[in-house]
Motif scaffolding. Sequence first.
Motif, mmCIF file in Angstrom:
data_model
loop_
_atom_site.group_PDB
_atom_site.id
_atom_site.type_symbol
_atom_site.label_atom_id
_atom_site.label_comp_id
_atom_site.label_asym_id
_atom_site.label_seq_id
_atom_site.Cartn_x
_atom_site.Cartn_y
_atom_site.Cartn_z
ATOM 1 N N CYS A 1 -3.225 7.673 2.722
ATOM 2 C CA CYS A 1 -3.043 6.231 2.584
ATOM 3 C C CYS A 1 -1.682 5.787 3.115
ATOM 4 C CB CYS A 1 -3.185 5.812 1.112
ATOM 5 S SG CYS A 1 -4.854 6.022 0.447
ATOM 6 N N ILE A 2 -0.676 6.627 2.933
ATOM 7 C CA ILE A 2 0.649 6.319 3.474
ATOM 8 C C ILE A 2 0.593 6.284 5.000
ATOM 9 C CG2 ILE A 2 2.973 7.267 3.762
ATOM 10 C CD1 ILE A 2 2.849 8.186 0.851
ATOM 11 N N LEU A 3 -0.112 7.250 5.596
ATOM 12 C CA LEU A 3 -0.276 7.235 7.045
ATOM 13 C C LEU A 3 -1.009 5.974 7.497
ATOM 14 C CD1 LEU A 3 -1.245 10.975 7.743
ATOM 15 C CD2 LEU A 3 0.930 9.850 8.250
ATOM 16 N N PHE A 4 -2.007 5.560 6.726
ATOM 17 C CA PHE A 4 -2.735 4.331 7.042
ATOM 18 C C PHE A 4 -1.790 3.128 6.998
ATOM 19 C CE2 PHE A 4 -5.444 0.699 6.268
ATOM 20 C CZ PHE A 4 -6.546 0.938 7.086
ATOM 21 N N PHE B 1 5.495 -0.633 10.630
ATOM 22 C CA PHE B 1 4.769 -1.617 9.836
ATOM 23 C C PHE B 1 4.347 -2.834 10.661
ATOM 24 C CE2 PHE B 1 6.932 -0.079 5.715
ATOM 25 C CZ PHE B 1 5.828 0.693 5.391
ATOM 26 N N THR B 2 5.082 -3.150 11.723
ATOM 27 C CA THR B 2 4.811 -4.369 12.498
ATOM 28 C C THR B 2 4.078 -4.093 13.805
ATOM 29 O OG1 THR B 2 7.061 -4.206 13.414
ATOM 30 C CG2 THR B 2 6.757 -5.651 11.508
ATOM 31 N N GLN B 3 3.355 -2.985 13.880
ATOM 32 C CA GLN B 3 2.473 -2.705 15.015
ATOM 33 C C GLN B 3 1.029 -2.936 14.580
ATOM 34 O OE1 GLN B 3 3.844 -1.703 18.141
ATOM 35 N NE2 GLN B 3 5.719 -2.178 17.003
ATOM 36 N N PHE B 4 0.191 -3.388 15.522
ATOM 37 C CA PHE B 4 -1.219 -3.535 15.192
ATOM 38 C C PHE B 4 -1.809 -2.169 14.844
ATOM 39 C CE2 PHE B 4 -0.736 -7.243 18.140
ATOM 40 C CZ PHE B 4 -0.888 -8.216 17.156
ATOM 41 N N LEU C 1 0.834 -1.203 0.000
ATOM 42 C CA LEU C 1 0.000 0.000 0.000
ATOM 43 C C LEU C 1 0.868 1.252 0.000
ATOM 44 C CD1 LEU C 1 -2.721 1.471 0.246
ATOM 45 C CD2 LEU C 1 -2.568 1.164 2.739
ATOM 46 N N PHE C 2 1.930 1.250 0.795
ATOM 47 C CA PHE C 2 2.840 2.386 0.838
ATOM 48 C C PHE C 2 3.454 2.652 -0.529
ATOM 49 C CE2 PHE C 2 7.326 3.681 1.208
ATOM 50 C CZ PHE C 2 7.182 4.924 1.800
ATOM 51 N N GLY C 3 3.930 1.599 -1.188
ATOM 52 C CA GLY C 3 4.548 1.759 -2.507
ATOM 53 C C GLY C 3 3.574 2.277 -3.542
#
Length: 539
Positions: free
Chosen positions: A143-146, A297-300, A100-102
């Motif tokens: 979306c990047i923040l998401f 990226f690895t946080q809920f 999504l980030f990319g």
Amino acid sequence: MEDTAAGDQLRALLLSEGGREGEVIVDVVGDADDRGRECDGAAATVLEESNPFEFIRAPAFSLPPPTPIDPFRNHTPSMGVYEWCKVVVCLPIALARLVLFGLALALGYLATKIALYGWKDRQRPMPRWRCRFMWVTRICARCILFSFGYQWINRIGKPASREVAPVVVSNHVSYVEPIFFFYELFPTIVASESHDTLPFVGTIIRAMQVIYVDRFSPSSRKNAVNEIKRKASCNNFPRLLLFPEGTTTNGRFLISFQNGAFIPSLPIQPVVVRYPFVHFDQSWGQISLAKLMFKMFTQFQNFMEVEYLPVIFPCEEETALQLSKRTSCMMGSALNVVQTSHAYGDLMLLTRASELTKDNCSNFLVEMAWVESSFSISTSEALELMDQFCLMNPDSNGRVQIHGFLTAFELGDNLIFKKIFAYLDVERKGSISFRQFLIGSAHVRKQPLFMRACETAFNAFCDIESSCAILTIEQFHDKLQSMIPTVNKESLIQLVHLFDVDNDGKIDRDDFMSCLWKNPLFVALFPALMDTTILAVHS
């Protein structure tokens, strides 16, 4: 123990018939080592009381206690079982977020390129249709923040209109705030010139009609201030967003503010950003960008709170510094934190210490905002002095002993430099910190007689007062050797070459003055050349 007992018995015997005229009292203190220590202590006291800079009337200096605060330290706890399990569980989520980030970054970059296509007059406000098209990029920013785990961002208060508050200032904790404000406000920002060359990001911030600045160039800073005034005063430009701290902190403190945002003397809306956490500190402190992104990226879910504070209206005849202090007080109160005298220069010192693989890098923080204002020494000069200090082999606590100090200058058992060390050792601990070395050097250089002393020393070397006087390396070597004959040949040659700043085999006035400006403690080598002349002129 036996020596002490014998001493007590002898003292008792001699005192047993006390009161008689002419009696002798013998006090057995101890062995020769004790007497030797007394002599060493007496010698140390003489050094402490001797001021090697007295000839330029430099008084002894004192320092406030060093603060234990490190406003750049990331406080993420060490990873326990729970955190490792969460990383494993979130790996598939992290991969989806990375995709999504990319995609969001690529689409935003493409939309920005279209919005900027054919727009050549960048000095004027961006046309409205181009601004509307930039909404595509702004949605991509959200979306990047998401993708970073900010599914929901809590807002307190509302942003004032551009007409009411043309300038917005915020604390700076992470790279997340610029992305958020790009989506929320689409402002004009002030950024380092180096950001223009960043892939993707450089193109996007150009669409924000960014004001570039080189913080180490006075002309660039002056031009940036003029651009801030021009764009903040025109309602056709977007509102102006500035991070007055000039760098990111851990959010537990506010560091000193730069005055650029406050010079236009326009209404300002302060904004404070918080990142509540338990297991993961999201601040961009002493942590790499890649590691910070991976952790996000690895946080809920990551938490972010943005609070818009009341608009501050400048008073009549209120200076930029006063407006800055009023703003920082409001922001500090909202965050429930204090403001320190640290600055971006401290972060540079911290980074340099880390590059030199020094332990406990926070020992090299000096509160550069206070140092600059009190002693007129720049960050680049502080970095040069730090390189010198690190050659003295500081210990794990960031302190240098007398041996390391003398070894770094390779002047052997030199009495003058022992006096300099004692002068810098204001805490009388037998060691000095970088803070003492830096401020001591700046204190000496700040003295009104310092420059006159340097000029007089050079004239005495040349026996003339011509501004074009030039000494060969050999001439300078012979003169210096007669002044400090205890220095060995190799060390003296190295010291001579240090004064040859431009490495042309000659030492002129500019070389001599430049060397002493960078190494102000060296002026203590030349008191015999100048004290009578200077004190006669300035008495």
